[in-house]
Design a protein around this motif. Structure first.
Motif, PDB file in Angstrom:
ATOM      1  N   HIS A  70      37.614  45.199  21.317  1.00  0.00           N
ATOM      2  CA  HIS A  70      36.581  45.862  20.476  1.00  0.00           C
ATOM      3  C   HIS A  70      35.890  44.670  19.303  1.00  0.00           C
ATOM      4  N   SER A  84      32.907  44.623  16.307  1.00  0.00           N
ATOM      5  CA  SER A  84      31.890  45.325  15.597  1.00  0.00           C
ATOM      6  C   SER A  84      31.328  44.569  14.501  1.00  0.00           C
ATOM      7  N   TYR A 111      28.921  48.238  17.248  1.00  0.00           N
ATOM      8  CA  TYR A 111      30.232  48.118  18.018  1.00  0.00           C
ATOM      9  C   TYR A 111      30.273  48.190  19.407  1.00  0.00           C
ATOM     10  N   ARG A 112      31.202  47.553  20.146  1.00  0.00           N
ATOM     11  CA  ARG A 112      31.033  47.399  21.513  1.00  0.00           C
ATOM     12  C   ARG A 112      32.627  47.580  21.910  1.00  0.00           C
ATOM     13  N   THR A 149      35.474  47.863  25.216  1.00  0.00           N
ATOM     14  CA  THR A 149      36.014  47.908  26.676  1.00  0.00           C
ATOM     15  C   THR A 149      37.504  48.173  26.820  1.00  0.00           C
ATOM     16  N   GLU A 202      34.109  52.026  28.615  1.00  0.00           N
ATOM     17  CA  GLU A 202      33.323  51.087  27.798  1.00  0.00           C
ATOM     18  C   GLU A 202      32.350  51.983  26.843  1.00  0.00           C
ATOM     19  N   THR A 203      32.222  51.382  25.523  1.00  0.00           N
ATOM     20  CA  THR A 203      31.387  52.297  24.712  1.00  0.00           C
ATOM     21  C   THR A 203      30.566  51.266  23.799  1.00  0.00           C
ATOM     22  N   THR A 204      29.528  51.426  23.417  1.00  0.00           N
ATOM     23  CA  THR A 204      28.475  50.996  22.584  1.00  0.00           C
ATOM     24  C   THR A 204      27.959  51.777  21.612  1.00  0.00           C
ATOM     25  N   ARG A 205      27.880  51.575  20.199  1.00  0.00           N
ATOM     26  CA  ARG A 205      27.299  52.020  19.229  1.00  0.00           C
ATOM     27  C   ARG A 205      26.476  51.458  18.273  1.00  0.00           C
ATOM     28  N   GLN A 206      25.103  51.850  18.184  1.00  0.00           N
ATOM     29  CA  GLN A 206      24.212  50.983  17.089  1.00  0.00           C
ATOM     30  C   GLN A 206      23.622  52.094  16.144  1.00  0.00           C
ATOM     31  N   TYR A 234      24.353  55.930  21.026  1.00  0.00           N
ATOM     32  CA  TYR A 234      25.753  55.942  21.449  1.00  0.00           C
ATOM     33  C   TYR A 234      25.815  55.900  23.024  1.00  0.00           C
ATOM     34  N   TRP A 246      28.779  55.875  26.004  1.00  0.00           N
ATOM     35  CA  TRP A 246      30.330  55.816  26.683  1.00  0.00           C
ATOM     36  C   TRP A 246      30.454  56.226  27.916  1.00  0.00           C
TER      37      TRP A 246
END
Length: 182
Positions: free
Chosen positions: A59, A61, A82-83, A85, A116-120, A140, A142
């Motif tokens: 993780h 961020s 954040y990213r 896996t 996996e996830t990414t949020r900005q 977002y 995911w």
């Protein structure tokens, strides 16, 4: 949306714990960047868990905010991202616990599962004595590949891909008004 105003001095933190828990975080505020202040924070963490097949959570961020005077108030622009896996470990059907496929609740019957996830999030806020406005955008994403049935020994034929991807956009504004003769 309210965020930290800033830090008086830079800071750093490191942690370690059981099952591969590791975390490093740093932050600080640089004053007098142009006419404003720049605040930066970042962290990285890992966790493997008690599982037969490690969870391999990774993780990362970060947060950045620039704040400057604007008229009698302030203008702030911020970005948070954040990213992560991981190898999902939470889906274990009760019926397979205690079998050759899964000796106990810490088993990992499908080592091919992945997540996996990414949020900005970007935000711009203007604050004045009698009004304020805020505009923001969020992306977002995911996804997780998993096998909820565990009926195929090689873990491939029953796999499903779950996903969620969306944008959120917003605007808010507020005006203060005096009532009466005051």
């Amino acid at each position: 949306m309210m965020t930290i105003k800033g830090y008086h001095r830079p800071w750093a933190s490191a942690e370690a714990g059981s099952y591969g828990w590791r975390r490093v975080a740093v932050g600080g505020t640089v004053h007098d960047v142009g006419v404003g202040d720049l605040t930066l924070v970042a962290q990285a963490k890992t966790y493997d868990g008690p599982w037969q097949e490690t969870e391999r959570l990774r993780h990362y961020s970060g947060f950045a905010k620039y704040s400057m005077p604007s008229g009698a108030g302030t203008l702030e622009a911020s970005l948070h991202a954040y990213r992560a896996t991981w190898h999902p470990t939470e889906q274990i059907p009760e019926r397979i616990i205690g079998t050759a496929l899964c000796a106990d609740v810490f088993c990992s019957p499908d080592p091919s599962a992945r997540g996996e996830t990414t949020r900005q999030v970007a935000n711009i806020a203007v604050k004045q004595p009698t009004w304020r406005a805020n505009v923001y955008a969020q992306f977002y994403d995911w996804s997780m590949l998993s096998n909820p049935t565990y009926t195929d020994p090689d873990g491939t034929s029953a796999q499903i891909k779950q996903f969620d991807r969306h944008w959120v956009l917003g605007l808010s504004a507020q005006k203060k008004k005096k009532l009466g003769n005051r």
